[in-house]
Design an enzyme around this catalytic site. Structure first.
Site, mmCIF file in Angstrom:
data_model
loop_
_atom_site.group_PDB
_atom_site.id
_atom_site.type_symbol
_atom_site.label_atom_id
_atom_site.label_comp_id
_atom_site.label_asym_id
_atom_site.label_seq_id
_atom_site.Cartn_x
_atom_site.Cartn_y
_atom_site.Cartn_z
ATOM 1 N N ASP A 1 -13.445 5.294 3.430
ATOM 2 C CA ASP A 1 -12.223 5.291 4.234
ATOM 3 C C ASP A 1 -11.504 6.630 4.174
ATOM 4 O OD1 ASP A 1 -10.312 3.897 5.913
ATOM 5 O OD2 ASP A 1 -8.954 4.032 4.203
ATOM 6 N N ASP A 2 -11.547 7.301 3.043
ATOM 7 C CA ASP A 2 -10.865 8.589 2.926
ATOM 8 C C ASP A 2 -11.493 9.627 3.855
ATOM 9 O OD1 ASP A 2 -9.222 7.748 0.571
ATOM 10 O OD2 ASP A 2 -11.205 7.556 -0.317
ATOM 11 N N ASN B 1 -1.788 5.936 9.971
ATOM 12 C CA ASN B 1 -2.114 5.055 8.852
ATOM 13 C C ASN B 1 -3.537 4.529 9.012
ATOM 14 O OD1 ASN B 1 -2.226 2.878 6.980
ATOM 15 N ND2 ASN B 1 -0.006 2.616 7.110
ATOM 16 N N ARG C 1 -9.627 10.265 -7.484
ATOM 17 C CA ARG C 1 -8.734 10.993 -6.578
ATOM 18 C C ARG C 1 -7.842 10.000 -5.845
ATOM 19 N NH1 ARG C 1 -7.407 12.368 -1.728
ATOM 20 N NH2 ARG C 1 -8.719 10.673 -0.966
ATOM 21 N N GLU D 1 -13.705 4.203 -1.971
ATOM 22 C CA GLU D 1 -12.269 4.482 -1.909
ATOM 23 C C GLU D 1 -11.857 5.447 -3.010
ATOM 24 O OE1 GLU D 1 -8.575 4.410 -0.293
ATOM 25 O OE2 GLU D 1 -10.334 3.377 0.502
ATOM 26 N N ASP D 2 -11.254 6.556 -2.619
ATOM 27 C CA ASP D 2 -10.637 7.525 -3.535
ATOM 28 C C ASP D 2 -11.601 8.056 -4.593
ATOM 29 O OD1 ASP D 2 -8.329 7.490 -2.140
ATOM 30 O OD2 ASP D 2 -7.181 6.271 -3.533
ATOM 31 N N LYS E 1 -5.799 -2.283 -0.538
ATOM 32 C CA LYS E 1 -6.596 -2.145 0.683
ATOM 33 C C LYS E 1 -7.077 -3.501 1.188
ATOM 34 C CE LYS E 1 -7.073 1.994 2.405
ATOM 35 N NZ LYS E 1 -8.010 3.055 2.078
ATOM 36 N N TYR F 1 0.852 -1.193 0.000
ATOM 37 C CA TYR F 1 0.000 0.000 0.000
ATOM 38 C C TYR F 1 0.884 1.238 0.000
ATOM 39 C CZ TYR F 1 -4.367 2.463 0.401
ATOM 40 O OH TYR F 1 -5.441 3.266 0.138
ATOM 41 N N ASN G 1 -0.528 12.037 1.884
ATOM 42 C CA ASN G 1 0.178 10.942 1.213
ATOM 43 C C ASN G 1 0.345 11.273 -0.264
ATOM 44 O OD1 ASN G 1 0.563 8.970 3.299
ATOM 45 N ND2 ASN G 1 -1.634 8.570 3.255
#
Length: 560
Positions: free
Chosen positions: A278-279, A464, A165, A255-256, A183, A111, A420
């Protein structure tokens, strides 16, 4: 998955009883059945493997050691990433054994930070063994039937992206598939979620990345991104197909997704299915855990902090909202009062009431009645925050002047540079410790090495998300959660903060060691699962008498 059985939490790769001469080659080509040199002489005789393997036999532990040695011999981080993914393609038990036994060492190559480069180059390094589902706009109206093409029906955790993203790298289109794959590998490595229950998915709705569109070898749709009602309908078709196929307790992790869609989709679906972003929420929970744990060093409770965010995107707004929620739980104040502890700086300066009309919806609740200032340093001087949280992806934005100003007004300034990958961090730990004379309580989003300063060793805490989302996933799978709520995220954050040992705090580190991540994930999972049962949002009934023992029993441990 074919060839795997569960025994007390340990997954055994077992040879099918009907295996006979002639199918040995097929077994070696099936990742979930393959043991490589781990096949016994009896298995080799029965399965027709003689001649297809050298005569030596190796234990799984020996194979793990050889695989790790080979990974270490690779000259670049991306080569290590490709090696590990190739191992997953041919020998999944060995791959997960490497991850679970060497989690701390291999996590950066599975990751962040290496997955960022892997996504940028995903079309070039794409291998032909399917590791997930690619659902494109060409498949509209067929998504439910396409889910039947995946060889496993018992899916309990899905991570899906539209690639808009990716980390701090922007629109990567279909090449963002590296993120769901990585992930879910961490769901297994960090929390023991069985890999056969996991499904990575990419929704290919096009890309606005011109370099991708111009690349003759780009593997996704070569068209601009779909937007508006048609986009929402495509995402909705997928969500409904997944629940229809896998049941109401299948966990769906956004995610993203880009800022314009992430909050809106989460708010639309959060009360309808078992999902989280999660973001927004995972990042928020791990940041809140750091704030809660930092009390042992600063003496400041969360409700007594004044927070200043550099960056007001989905990560920043998500952290801010969960901090406000935590203050509400701790004090009983209204959420509006709790938000007054939190301020944000975006590309136009301080988010404030005079800018309200032009603000994106997720910033509006943090637009307070204060004078506008144009930049971060001016905001620090005007607001005198106790905690500075970077989620801007603007490298070096926490410069010497800013950190010295924070240190002048706080005995132990909280400095979180969470962006990140590493190249996007607002500052390095060495800079934070040097400019604060060793007094900063520092955390970053990506890993950094320990820092020696004035004769003391400081261990930078890595905020993290892997401390949070695997435990959330394990809880959801173990209890059959039907919803994931803000309360779950707060409970997860408290469980993580409580798991920080004293020796880490003595080194100014506010997170546990990643080497202990499976035990940390267990604590998070047990706390969240207990809340699911308490709120009637668990479907695995009745509630186990010993919840911790039950959750531990479902944790996957690869073995032969």
């Amino acid at each position: 998955m074919p060839g795997e059985t569960m025994t007390g939490g340990t997954c055994r790769t077992e040879v099918p009883e009907d295996a006979s001469l002639g199918n040995g080659y097929r077994v070696l080509k099936t990742p979930s059945l393959n043991k490589g040199l781990g096949f016994t002489s009896v298995e080799r005789e029965r399965m027709g493997l003689k001649g297809l393997l050298p005569p030596a036999t190796l234990t799984l532990e020996a194979q793990v050691e050889l695989a790790v040695q080979e990974m270490r011999s690779k000259s670049t981080p991306l080569e290590k990433y490709v090696f590990l993914q190739s191992l997953q393609d041919v020998h999944s038990t060995l791959y997960y054994a490497v991850l679970s036994r060497h989690t701390y060492e291999v996590m950066p190559f599975v990751y962040t930070p290496v997955v960022g480069e892997a996504c940028q180059k995903f079309s070039q390094i794409y291998r032909h063994t399917p590791q997930g589902l690619y659902l494109s706009l060409q498949d509209r109206g067929q998504l439910r039937s396409i889910l039947d093409n995946w060889p496993v029906d018992d899916i309990r955790a899905i991570v899906f992206t539209d690639g808009e993203r990716i980390l701090g790298l922007g629109d990567q289109g279909i090449d963002g598939m590296g993120i769901p794959i990585g992930k879910l590998a961490l769901y297994t490595a960090c929390a023991g979620v069985h890999p056969s229950h996991c499904l990575p998915v990419t929704l290919d709705v096009g890309t606005n990345n011109q370099a991708k569109l111009d690349d003759p070898y780009y593997i996704g749709l070569k068209q601009r991104r779909l937007t508006g009602p048609e986009y929402d309908a495509f995402v909705g078709e997928f969500m409904e197909a997944a629940v229809d196929k896998y049941g109401k307790s299948v966990m769906l992790q956004f995610e993203d997704f880009g800022n314009n869609n992430a909050f809106r989709l989460l708010h639309h679906w959060q009360e309808k299915v078992c999902c989280f972003n999660d973001d927004i929420q995972g990042t928020a929970a791990v940041a809140l855990a750091g704030i809660l744990a930092s009390t042992a060093l600063t003496g400041i409770q969360v409700e007594n902090h004044r927070f200043l965010f550099m960056g007001a995107g989905e990560a920043g707004a998500g952290i801010a909202e969960l901090i406000a929620y935590a203050i509400k739980v701790e004090t009983g104040k209204t959420i509006e009062e709790c938000r007054k502890h939190i301020f944000m700086v975006d590309s136009k300066g301080l988010v404030c009431l005079s800018r309200l009309e032009g603000l994106q919806h997720h910033k509006r609740d943090f637009a307070h009645d204060v004078d506008h200032v144009p930049d971060l340093l001016s905001a620090v001087k005007a607001l005198k925050p106790t905690a500075l949280i970077g989620v801007s992806t603007l490298a070096k934005s926490f410069n010497e002047t800013v950190i010295r100003e924070m240190s002048a007004m706080n005995k132990r300034p909280v400095i979180f540079a969470l962006s990140n990958p590493t190249s996007k961090a607002e500052c390095t730990p060495e800079e934070a410790y040097k400019w604060s004379n060793g007094m900063a309580v520092f955390a970053s989003g990506s890993p950094f090495e320990p820092v020696e300063f004035n004769g003391k060793t400081y261990i930078p805490g890595q905020g993290n998300n892997a401390y949070i989302f695997p435990g959330i996933g394990l809880a959801a799978v173990a209890c059959g959660a039907t919803r994931i709520t803000d309360l779950d995220m707060y409970i997860a954050a408290k469980a993580l903060a409580d798991a920080v040992p004293e020796d880490r705090l003595e080194a100014s580190c506010i997170y546990p060691h990643l080497e202990n991540i499976r035990e940390v994930s267990l604590k998070v999972a047990v706390a969240v699962a207990a809340n699911k049962y308490a709120t009637g949002q668990a479907s695995v009934l009745p509630q186990p008498t010993d919840l911790e023992s039950y959750v531990r029993s479902v944790m996957y441990e690869p073995g032969y």
